[in-house]
Design a protein around this motif. Structure first.
Motif, PDB file in Angstrom:
ATOM      1  N   SER A  67      -5.241 -13.914  15.845  1.00 25.91           N
ATOM      2  CA  SER A  67      -6.603 -13.278  16.053  1.00 25.91           C
ATOM      3  C   SER A  67      -6.728 -12.126  14.958  1.00 25.91           C
ATOM      4  CB  SER A  67      -6.531 -12.717  17.638  1.00 25.91           C
ATOM      5  OG  SER A  67      -8.141 -12.281  17.599  1.00 25.91           O
ATOM      6  N   GLU A  68      -7.970 -11.592  15.023  1.00 21.60           N
ATOM      7  CA  GLU A  68      -7.956 -10.370  14.172  1.00 21.60           C
ATOM      8  C   GLU A  68      -8.810  -9.244  14.833  1.00 21.60           C
ATOM      9  OE1 GLU A  68      -9.471 -11.539  10.019  1.00 21.60           O
ATOM     10  OE2 GLU A  68      -9.923 -13.416  11.027  1.00 21.60           O
ATOM     11  N   ILE A  69      -8.599  -8.055  14.492  1.00 15.13           N
ATOM     12  CA  ILE A  69      -9.363  -6.958  15.463  1.00 15.13           C
ATOM     13  C   ILE A  69      -9.817  -6.157  14.055  1.00 15.13           C
ATOM     14  CG2 ILE A  69      -8.935  -4.904  16.712  1.00 15.13           C
ATOM     15  CD1 ILE A  69      -6.293  -6.240  17.702  1.00 15.13           C
ATOM     16  N   ILE A  70     -11.139  -5.854  14.082  1.00 16.77           N
ATOM     17  CA  ILE A  70     -11.874  -5.241  13.085  1.00 16.77           C
ATOM     18  C   ILE A  70     -12.531  -3.640  13.583  1.00 16.77           C
ATOM     19  CG2 ILE A  70     -13.793  -5.112  11.620  1.00 16.77           C
ATOM     20  CD1 ILE A  70     -13.273  -8.154  11.102  1.00 16.77           C
ATOM     21  N   GLU A  71     -12.099  -2.821  13.087  1.00 12.33           N
ATOM     22  CA  GLU A  71     -12.582  -1.527  13.759  1.00 12.33           C
ATOM     23  C   GLU A  71     -13.098  -0.517  12.718  1.00 12.33           C
ATOM     24  OE1 GLU A  71      -9.850   0.373  16.820  1.00 12.33           O
ATOM     25  OE2 GLU A  71      -8.748  -0.930  16.040  1.00 12.33           O
ATOM     26  N   HIS A  97      -8.470  -3.272   9.625  1.00 14.42           N
ATOM     27  CA  HIS A  97      -8.362  -4.857   9.924  1.00 14.42           C
ATOM     28  C   HIS A  97      -7.045  -5.084  10.334  1.00 14.42           C
ATOM     29  CE1 HIS A  97      -8.880  -9.097   8.132  1.00 14.42           C
ATOM     30  NE2 HIS A  97      -8.811  -9.092   9.303  1.00 14.42           N
ATOM     31  N   THR A  98      -6.714  -5.703  11.559  1.00 10.64           N
ATOM     32  CA  THR A  98      -5.154  -6.040  11.842  1.00 10.64           C
ATOM     33  C   THR A  98      -5.459  -7.566  12.235  1.00 10.64           C
ATOM     34  OG1 THR A  98      -5.255  -3.821  13.047  1.00 10.64           O
ATOM     35  CG2 THR A  98      -3.908  -5.819  13.804  1.00 10.64           C
ATOM     36  N   ILE A 122       8.075 -10.295   0.484  1.00 12.82           N
ATOM     37  CA  ILE A 122       7.656  -9.311   1.647  1.00 12.82           C
ATOM     38  C   ILE A 122       6.437  -9.515   2.107  1.00 12.82           C
ATOM     39  CG2 ILE A 122       7.697  -6.874   2.434  1.00 12.82           C
ATOM     40  CD1 ILE A 122       9.352  -6.503  -0.275  1.00 12.82           C
ATOM     41  N   ILE A 123       6.052  -9.914   3.408  1.00 13.56           N
ATOM     42  CA  ILE A 123       4.783  -9.912   3.978  1.00 13.56           C
ATOM     43  C   ILE A 123       4.208  -8.950   4.727  1.00 13.56           C
ATOM     44  CG2 ILE A 123       3.257 -11.614   5.260  1.00 13.56           C
ATOM     45  CD1 ILE A 123       4.864 -12.958   2.837  1.00 13.56           C
ATOM     46  N   GLY A 124       3.109  -8.104   4.281  1.00 10.48           N
ATOM     47  CA  GLY A 124       2.741  -6.973   4.798  1.00 10.48           C
ATOM     48  C   GLY A 124       1.269  -6.682   4.686  1.00 10.48           C
ATOM     49  N   GLU A 125       0.899  -5.523   4.822  1.00  5.64           N
ATOM     50  CA  GLU A 125      -0.346  -4.909   4.679  1.00  5.64           C
ATOM     51  C   GLU A 125      -0.598  -4.451   3.033  1.00  5.64           C
ATOM     52  OE1 GLU A 125      -0.177  -0.147   5.455  1.00  5.64           O
ATOM     53  OE2 GLU A 125       0.711  -1.210   7.061  1.00  5.64           O
ATOM     54  N   PHE A 126      -1.909  -4.303   2.780  1.00  2.00           N
ATOM     55  CA  PHE A 126      -2.492  -4.137   1.378  1.00  2.00           C
ATOM     56  C   PHE A 126      -1.879  -2.922   0.830  1.00  2.00           C
ATOM     57  CE2 PHE A 126      -5.051  -1.952  -1.370  1.00  2.00           C
ATOM     58  CZ  PHE A 126      -4.997  -2.827  -2.629  1.00  2.00           C
ATOM     59  N   ARG A 127      -1.090  -2.887  -0.204  1.00  2.91           N
ATOM     60  CA  ARG A 127      -0.577  -1.477  -0.813  1.00  2.91           C
ATOM     61  C   ARG A 127      -1.352  -1.152  -2.116  1.00  2.91           C
ATOM     62  NH1 ARG A 127       3.900   1.048   0.622  1.00  2.91           N
ATOM     63  NH2 ARG A 127       4.471   1.379  -1.656  1.00  2.91           N
ATOM     64  N   ILE A 230      -0.279  -7.020  11.521  1.00  5.34           N
ATOM     65  CA  ILE A 230      -0.410  -6.385  10.060  1.00  5.34           C
ATOM     66  C   ILE A 230      -1.766  -5.792  10.036  1.00  5.34           C
ATOM     67  CG2 ILE A 230      -0.388  -6.598   7.683  1.00  5.34           C
ATOM     68  CD1 ILE A 230       1.518  -9.111   8.154  1.00  5.34           C
ATOM     69  N   THR A 231      -1.501  -4.367   9.861  1.00  6.83           N
ATOM     70  CA  THR A 231      -3.069  -3.570   9.745  1.00  6.83           C
ATOM     71  C   THR A 231      -3.398  -2.998   8.284  1.00  6.83           C
ATOM     72  OG1 THR A 231      -2.839  -2.787  11.902  1.00  6.83           O
ATOM     73  CG2 THR A 231      -4.432  -1.676  10.765  1.00  6.83           C
TER      74      THR A 231
END
Length: 403
Positions: A67-71, A97-98, A122-127, A230-231
């Motif tokens: 799922s996704e969580i957008i805030e 955006h998680t 490496i899989i992660g959040e945007f940098r 991942i946020t």
């Protein structure tokens, strides 16, 4: 002889420069393909960094995007006098955006505080490019740990710096909230924390969250099922603000279960001492405290206090002054209307505590120190020299009366 050489290098070459050299060596070795030939000897390193939104189809084939969580959170106005780049502290909308991913593919693994795919990416959040340049991940210059196989479901509860109080309380611990939205905690057998020294505040917060220490795994591992949240946060050149939901999760872990929350807020005014740390010390702290004493402030150290004790202190204070540092993480526990004055080094701006203050409905003020000569080139570690007249001026701006 080798130990002597190492000691000389540590004395001559600053820590940040040693790390830079180490990263450049690893980067060059990767480019030349030297690391590939060292792998049979156990010298295994990561490859590229893949933000979760750029995963290719092959990587996602055996993953389930749960799922996704957008805030979106509106951040309040900040107040300040003058200072280098302080005009960046303007009201804005913090967007997060998680993505929660469920993995049932043995090719993925948790190691060196990250999720890696079968190709060791490496899989992660945007940098941002700036983050990669000035705050590169430690994993870039590390040898990868060999993962062990765990039977059951393993959820990621780590971070590049989970030993840091702010990172843990505001970025790492709130991952539990994302898992709670879509999974029953009884389904999760282990939580992967990664390698670092677990402190009292880690144990206290995990206990408060209902996680037993025998569920904690710090070793590299592969689970039958693996979960990771991942946020991606608002990309800003001077910070990556946490969302309100993360703020409320950690806050409620302690505030909702403490008797002091029902007590009326008193008019206590506190100055938070920096504590036993290296860097970002207030050079003229005696003068600062003398001025603040006129406004009814008392000096309070945070060292040795439990999270609950810190939460009670911050929740019962009407005004807080503190240098930029981990102690201000406790803005998680403030009551609406509190006045916060953050002291920052000259030329350094970061929005992490400004955003926390906004989430807590505080009135936030920032005072930057004067420019001083310093050998440390890392602006995050610069000491602070406060202009006392400016401190007096910003106290009046905050409508604090002298006592």
């Amino acid at each position: 002889m080798l130990d002597l050489v190492r000691k000389i290098i540590r004395l001559i070459i600053p820590f940040y420069l040693r790390n830079t050299i180490r990263r450049l060596i690893f980067k060059k070795f990767r480019k030349l393909g030297i690391l590939f030939f060292l792998r049979p000897l156990g010298f295994i390193t990561c490859k590229s960094y893949l933000p979760v939104n750029s995963l290719n189809k092959e990587s996602f084939k055996e993953c389930i995007k749960k799922s996704e969580i957008i805030e979106e959170d509106k951040i309040k106005q900040a107040y300040y006098i003058e200072g280098k780049d302080l005009d960046l502290l303007q009201p804005f909308v913090a967007k997060t955006h998680t993505v929660i991913i469920e993995i049932s593919n043995g090719g993925f693994s948790f190691r060196n505080n990250h999720l890696l795919d079968k190709n060791l990416n490496i899989i992660g959040e945007f940098r941002s490019e700036e983050s990669d340049k000035f705050r590169p991940l430690p994993i870039y210059s590390q040898v990868l740990e060999r993962p062990q196989k765990l039977q059951g479901t393993v959820a990621y509860l780590s971070d590049p710096a989970p030993g840091n109080y702010y990172h843990w309380m505001c970025r790492t611990l709130p991952l539990l909230k994302a898992y709670q939205k879509f999974f029953d905690f009884s389904e999760i057998d282990f939580f992967y924390l990664g390698k670092f020294q677990i402190s009292n505040f880690h144990q206290e917060s995990l206990t408060q969250a209902g996680i037993a220490m025998n569920q904690i795994n710090q070793e590299a591992c592969i689970g039958d099922k693996m979960l990771i949240a991942i946020t991606n946060r608002t990309c800003r050149s001077f910070g990556d603000p946490i969302n309100k939901e993360a703020f409320m999760f950690t806050r409620n872990l302690f505030i909702n279960n403490c008797d002091f929350i029902n007590q009326p807020k008193n008019n206590r005014r506190i100055y938070i001492q920096r504590g036993n740390v290296i860097g970002r010390n207030v050079i003229n702290e005696i003068q600062v405290m003398e001025l603040l004493n006129n406004y009814g402030f008392e000096s309070v150290p945070m060292d040795g206090k439990t999270i609950k004790e810190q939460a009670e202190l911050f929740s019962q204070s009407a005004a807080i002054v503190a240098p930029h540092g981990a102690a201000l993480t406790n803005l998680l526990f403030i009551q609406p209307g509190v006045k916060v004055i953050e002291l920052m080094p000259y030329g350094y701006v970061h929005d992490c505590f400004y955003v926390l203050a906004s989430h807590g409905e505080a009135n936030y003020f920032c005072l930057q120190g004067k420019k001083i000569n310093h050998r440390n080139y890392d602006t995050r570690k610069l000491d602070i020299y406060i202009d006392i007249q400016n401190l007096d001026k910003i106290c009046k701006m905050a409508a604090l009366d002298k006592i």
